[in-house]
Design a protein around this motif. Structure first.
Motif, PDB file in Angstrom:
ATOM      1  N   ASP A  49     119.938  84.784 -72.452  1.00 56.46           N
ATOM      2  CA  ASP A  49     118.963  85.003 -73.526  1.00 56.46           C
ATOM      3  C   ASP A  49     117.518  85.059 -73.027  1.00 56.46           C
ATOM      4  O   ASP A  49     116.618  85.417 -73.787  1.00 56.46           O
ATOM      5  N   VAL A  50     117.293  84.707 -71.769  1.00 56.65           N
ATOM      6  CA  VAL A  50     115.933  84.706 -71.223  1.00 56.65           C
ATOM      7  C   VAL A  50     115.464  86.151 -71.057  1.00 56.65           C
ATOM      8  O   VAL A  50     116.185  87.004 -70.537  1.00 56.65           O
ATOM      9  N   ALA A  52     113.648  89.539 -69.823  1.00 59.72           N
ATOM     10  CA  ALA A  52     113.594  90.131 -68.485  1.00 59.72           C
ATOM     11  C   ALA A  52     112.296  89.792 -67.756  1.00 59.72           C
ATOM     12  O   ALA A  52     112.301  89.509 -66.554  1.00 59.72           O
ATOM     13  N   ALA A  53     111.171  89.814 -68.465  1.00 61.34           N
ATOM     14  CA  ALA A  53     109.880  89.498 -67.833  1.00 61.34           C
ATOM     15  C   ALA A  53     109.856  88.056 -67.341  1.00 61.34           C
ATOM     16  O   ALA A  53     109.367  87.766 -66.241  1.00 61.34           O
ATOM     17  N   THR A  54     110.394  87.153 -68.135  1.00 62.09           N
ATOM     18  CA  THR A  54     110.454  85.743 -67.740  1.00 62.09           C
ATOM     19  C   THR A  54     111.387  85.577 -66.555  1.00 62.09           C
ATOM     20  O   THR A  54     111.099  84.839 -65.606  1.00 62.09           O
ATOM     21  N   ARG A  55     112.519  86.261 -66.584  1.00 65.60           N
ATOM     22  CA  ARG A  55     113.483  86.206 -65.484  1.00 65.60           C
ATOM     23  C   ARG A  55     112.834  86.705 -64.182  1.00 65.60           C
ATOM     24  O   ARG A  55     112.990  86.121 -63.121  1.00 65.60           O
ATOM     25  N   GLY A  56     112.060  87.796 -64.283  1.00 64.88           N
ATOM     26  CA  GLY A  56     111.375  88.330 -63.106  1.00 64.88           C
ATOM     27  C   GLY A  56     110.354  87.352 -62.546  1.00 64.88           C
ATOM     28  O   GLY A  56     110.254  87.164 -61.328  1.00 64.88           O
ATOM     29  N   ALA A  57     109.592  86.716 -63.442  1.00 65.61           N
ATOM     30  CA  ALA A  57     108.610  85.721 -63.004  1.00 65.61           C
ATOM     31  C   ALA A  57     109.297  84.535 -62.342  1.00 65.61           C
ATOM     32  O   ALA A  57     108.834  84.024 -61.314  1.00 65.61           O
ATOM     33  N   PHE A  58     110.408  84.115 -62.906  1.00 64.46           N
ATOM     34  CA  PHE A  58     111.162  82.998 -62.341  1.00 64.46           C
ATOM     35  C   PHE A  58     111.685  83.353 -60.948  1.00 64.46           C
ATOM     36  O   PHE A  58     111.599  82.546 -60.015  1.00 64.46           O
ATOM     37  N   ASP A  59     112.198  84.562 -60.780  1.00 67.76           N
ATOM     38  CA  ASP A  59     112.690  84.993 -59.467  1.00 67.76           C
ATOM     39  C   ASP A  59     111.562  85.049 -58.438  1.00 67.76           C
ATOM     40  O   ASP A  59     111.751  84.685 -57.274  1.00 67.76           O
TER      41      ASP A  59
END
Length: 83
Positions: A49-50, A52-59
């Motif tokens: 549910d996260v 994509a932008a947040t997932r990219g920042a986390f990566d």
């Protein structure tokens, strides 16, 4: 800013080697690079549910965190959160 040689940039930062899997200790740089800086953050999975932008920042933060064995500031920068 002090200019460092490539060899100096490749040298482990002693401040990043004092954390061992069971608490404070002293890990060899090769163990710290694998365990402390990569295995720990690799085990974190984000919910589907996260965004994509947040997932990219986390990566990106995970990649910075993995360089913490070489630069303690990179480690501490990636673990600092604002409240």
């Amino acid at each position: 800013m002090q200019i460092q040689t490539l060899e100096e940039l490749r040298r482990a930062d002693d401040r990043s080697l004092i954390f061992a899997p069971m608490g404070l200790g002293h890990l060899p740089a090769t163990d710290a690079a694998v365990h402390q800086q990569q295995q720990v953050v690799a085990s974190i999975e984000l919910s589907e549910d996260v965004a994509a932008a947040t997932r990219g920042a986390f990566d990106r933060l995970r990649r910075v965190f993995s360089h913490g064995v070489l630069c303690h500031e990179a480690y501490s920068l990636s673990t600092t959160t604002r409240r």
